[in-house]
Design an enzyme around this catalytic site. Structure first.
Site, PDB file in Angstrom:
ATOM      1  CB  ILE A  15      -0.943   0.025   1.225  1.00 44.16           C
ATOM      2  CG1 ILE A  15      -1.808  -1.229   1.268  1.00 44.16           C
ATOM      3  CG2 ILE A  15      -1.818   1.272   1.216  1.00 44.16           C
ATOM      4  CD1 ILE A  15      -2.654  -1.377   2.540  1.00 44.16           C
ATOM      5  CE1 TYR A  85      -1.164 -11.078  10.382  1.00 43.72           C
ATOM      6  CE2 TYR A  85      -3.395 -11.900  10.281  1.00 43.72           C
ATOM      7  CZ  TYR A  85      -2.426 -11.022   9.858  1.00 43.72           C
ATOM      8  OH  TYR A  85      -2.735 -10.089   8.925  1.00 43.72           O
ATOM      9  CD  GLU A 121      -7.591 -10.738   9.763  1.00 42.29           C
ATOM     10  OE1 GLU A 121      -7.446 -11.195  10.894  1.00 42.29           O
ATOM     11  OE2 GLU A 121      -7.678 -11.427   8.753  1.00 42.29           O
ATOM     12  NE  ARG A 162      -7.059 -14.516  11.171  1.00 37.81           N
ATOM     13  CZ  ARG A 162      -7.024 -14.700   9.869  1.00 37.81           C
ATOM     14  NH1 ARG A 162      -6.797 -15.862   9.375  1.00 37.81           N
ATOM     15  NH2 ARG A 162      -7.198 -13.683   9.049  1.00 37.81           N
ATOM     16  CE1 TYR A 165      -2.081  -7.150  11.155  1.00 39.13           C
ATOM     17  CE2 TYR A 165      -4.338  -7.789  10.673  1.00 39.13           C
ATOM     18  CZ  TYR A 165      -3.244  -6.995  10.422  1.00 39.13           C
ATOM     19  OH  TYR A 165      -3.300  -6.034   9.443  1.00 39.13           O
ATOM     20  CE  LYS A 228      -0.516 -27.627  -0.992  1.00 41.39           C
ATOM     21  NZ  LYS A 228       0.755 -27.502  -0.271  1.00 41.39           N
ATOM     22  CB  VAL A 230      -7.245 -22.713   3.832  1.00 39.65           C
ATOM     23  CG1 VAL A 230      -7.389 -22.890   5.337  1.00 39.65           C
ATOM     24  CG2 VAL A 230      -5.779 -22.570   3.435  1.00 39.65           C
ATOM     25  NE  ARG A 320     -11.476  -9.791   5.574  1.00 38.83           N
ATOM     26  CZ  ARG A 320     -10.354 -10.321   6.049  1.00 38.83           C
ATOM     27  NH1 ARG A 320     -10.318 -10.842   7.263  1.00 38.83           N
ATOM     28  NH2 ARG A 320      -9.257 -10.305   5.331  1.00 38.83           N
TER      29      ARG A 320
HETATM   30  N1  UDP Z   1      -6.100 -19.375   1.561  1.00 38.79           N
HETATM   31  C1  UDP Z   1      -6.286 -20.502   0.754  1.00 38.79           C
HETATM   32  N2  UDP Z   1      -5.205 -20.991   0.059  1.00 38.79           N
HETATM   33  C2  UDP Z   1      -3.975 -20.406   0.096  1.00 38.79           C
HETATM   34  C3  UDP Z   1      -3.802 -19.244   0.926  1.00 38.79           C
HETATM   35  C4  UDP Z   1      -4.893 -18.769   1.646  1.00 38.79           C
HETATM   36  O1  UDP Z   1      -7.395 -21.061   0.672  1.00 38.79           O
HETATM   37  O2  UDP Z   1      -3.075 -20.900  -0.604  1.00 38.79           O
HETATM   38  C5  UDP Z   1      -7.286 -18.814   2.250  1.00 38.79           C
HETATM   39  C6  UDP Z   1      -7.124 -18.352   3.690  1.00 38.79           C
HETATM   40  O3  UDP Z   1      -7.334 -19.431   4.576  1.00 38.79           O
HETATM   41  C7  UDP Z   1      -8.225 -17.296   3.797  1.00 38.79           C
HETATM   42  C8  UDP Z   1      -8.277 -16.686   2.410  1.00 38.79           C
HETATM   43  O4  UDP Z   1      -7.622 -17.631   1.542  1.00 38.79           O
HETATM   44  O5  UDP Z   1      -9.480 -17.905   4.047  1.00 38.79           O
HETATM   45  C9  UDP Z   1      -7.595 -15.340   2.286  1.00 38.79           C
HETATM   46  O6  UDP Z   1      -6.321 -15.444   2.895  1.00 38.79           O
HETATM   47  P1  UDP Z   1      -5.180 -14.372   2.698  1.00 38.79           P
HETATM   48  O7  UDP Z   1      -3.923 -15.000   3.202  1.00 38.79           O
HETATM   49  O8  UDP Z   1      -5.131 -13.858   1.307  1.00 38.79           O
HETATM   50  O9  UDP Z   1      -5.519 -13.154   3.662  1.00 38.79           O
HETATM   51  P2  UDP Z   1      -6.794 -12.645   4.487  1.00 38.79           P
HETATM   52  O10 UDP Z   1      -7.848 -12.269   3.510  1.00 38.79           O
HETATM   53  O11 UDP Z   1      -7.226 -13.769   5.399  1.00 38.79           O
HETATM   54  O12 UDP Z   1      -6.256 -11.461   5.224  1.00 38.79           O
END
Ligand code: UDP
Length: 359
Positions: A15, A85, A121, A162, A165, A228, A230, A320
């Protein structure tokens, strides 16, 4: 408006680098502090720009004088990647709370205006995540639409570290608010909702760090390794293009008639909501159609658990959506970029920034 002398702390990040370019284009004088300047390469020679390489943990440094000399302090210093985090919760707290508090207190002492970057967050989880079974329409967007001054903030338990943060950011916001009440600090807090664009992160293989989902997916696309999801990728985010975000931030810098004094602003694109599963599919389609070599080996999309991916202590913000009524009404701001276009633009940047990794 006469040009300002702006001190940007943490200017070398995603940013900060975009904001710095904009501030210089608008004729302001910018003194930027960070531990690295890689993302500031385009502006290092600008005559109105000074870069100071400095680690904010090192207190043997004339930060106070720099704050005193500035018209405006913009504080972007943060560890803001979810993987961190979980891995380094104490570092996250020390930087995101302790060091930022020190900066705020210097702004109080010298009565300098402070723009403090916080995070969406701070809202934590949606109502659906905590009591969805009691809601009539659990998936109604109203349960995850967050307004700056009225929405309650819902965090997970302490053992899900987590949240350190989000909690550090929230506490910092509360302390700024208190300084505003008791000691006349003039602050504006910004809560970004998933900004994205060129320079957002590095690719995972290039560092030991933990980037955001976009970079993981880009790397998977370029190497053919699986993308992947999550916990199945059901979680939803509203992606906001960095140019839209910087336009809003710049209006906050200008602060017409003091409308941003002691205010909090969400900055985000409510219309750009997408699940992480949809994001994976969209990025894979865009890659195939616009960036891949002929007959590409496209990665499969698989599901992994949060603990496998991040380690113990991980939990997630499920959904969100920013309520941007304040930015709309007080600043006349409206985001313009739609998800497909902002992904295409960001992917194009990464394909040119990391050409060596073309599959
Ligand atoms: N996530 C995922 N695969 C990845 C990395 C992240 O599914 O390879 C998911 C993570 O669990 C979250 C979302 O993608 O639900 C967004 O994560 P990011 O790390 O981009 O940041 P956030 O939006 O949580 O700040």
């Amino acid at each position: 408006m006469k040009p300002l002398h702006i001190l940007t702390l943490g200017a070398g990040g995603f940013i900060g680098s975009h904001l710095t370019s904009r501030l210089l284009r608008e004729g302001h004088r910018v003194i930027a502090l960070d531990t690295h300047a890689d993302k500031l390469a385009d502006v290092l020679d600008h005559r109105q720009f000074t870069f100071v390489e400095h680690d904010i943990f090192n207190h043997d440094f004339p930060l106070e004088q720099m704050i005193e000399e500035a018209d405006l302090v913009v504080d972007l210093i943060a560890h803001a990647n979810p993987g961190l985090y979980v891995r380094q919760p104490l570092d996250v707290f020390r930087l995101n709370f302790n060091e930022n508090l020190r900066i705020a207190e210097l702004c109080v002492k010298h009565q300098r205006r402070l723009i403090q970057f916080s995070s969406c967050e701070v809202y934590g989880k949606s109502l659906t995540a905590v009591c969805g079974d009691q809601l009539k329409e659990p998936h109604h967007p109203a349960h995850a639409t967050f307004a700056e001054d009225t929405t309650d903030l819902i965090m997970g338990p302490v053992e899900k570290h987590r949240w350190i943060y989000a909690c550090a950011k929230q506490l910092l916001e509360r302390v700024l608010h208190a300084h505003g009440l008791e000691r006349k600090l003039n602050y504006t807090i910004i809560r970004p909702f998933n900004f994205i664009g060129p320079k957002i992160d590095y690719l995972p293989r290039d560092t030991d760090g933990v980037p955001r989902v976009f970079s993981y997916f880009m790397e998977a696309l370029q190497t053919g390794e699986p993308m992947k999801l999550v916990n199945g990728g059901d979680h939803q985010r509203c992606y906001t293009y960095i140019d839209d975000a910087v336009e809003c931030i710049y209006r906050i810098v200008l602060n017409p008639d003091g409308v941003c004094d002691r205010q909090i602003f969400n900055i985000g694109s409510p219309a750009n909501e997408i699940s992480i599963r949809e994001l994976a599919h969209l990025m894979r389609d865009l890659y195939r159609d616009e960036f891949a070599p002929a007959n590409p080996q496209l990665p499969e999309i698989i599901s992994v658990t949060g603990e496998e991916f991040y380690g113990e202590g991980y939990e997630d913000s499920d959904r969100r959506i920013p309520d941007i009524t304040k930015a709309r009404t007080l600043l006349g701001w409206e985001p313009t970029w739609v998800v497909r276009d902002l992904l295409r633009e960001t992917m194009a940047y990464y394909m040119s920034a990391y050409p060596k990794s073309l599959a």
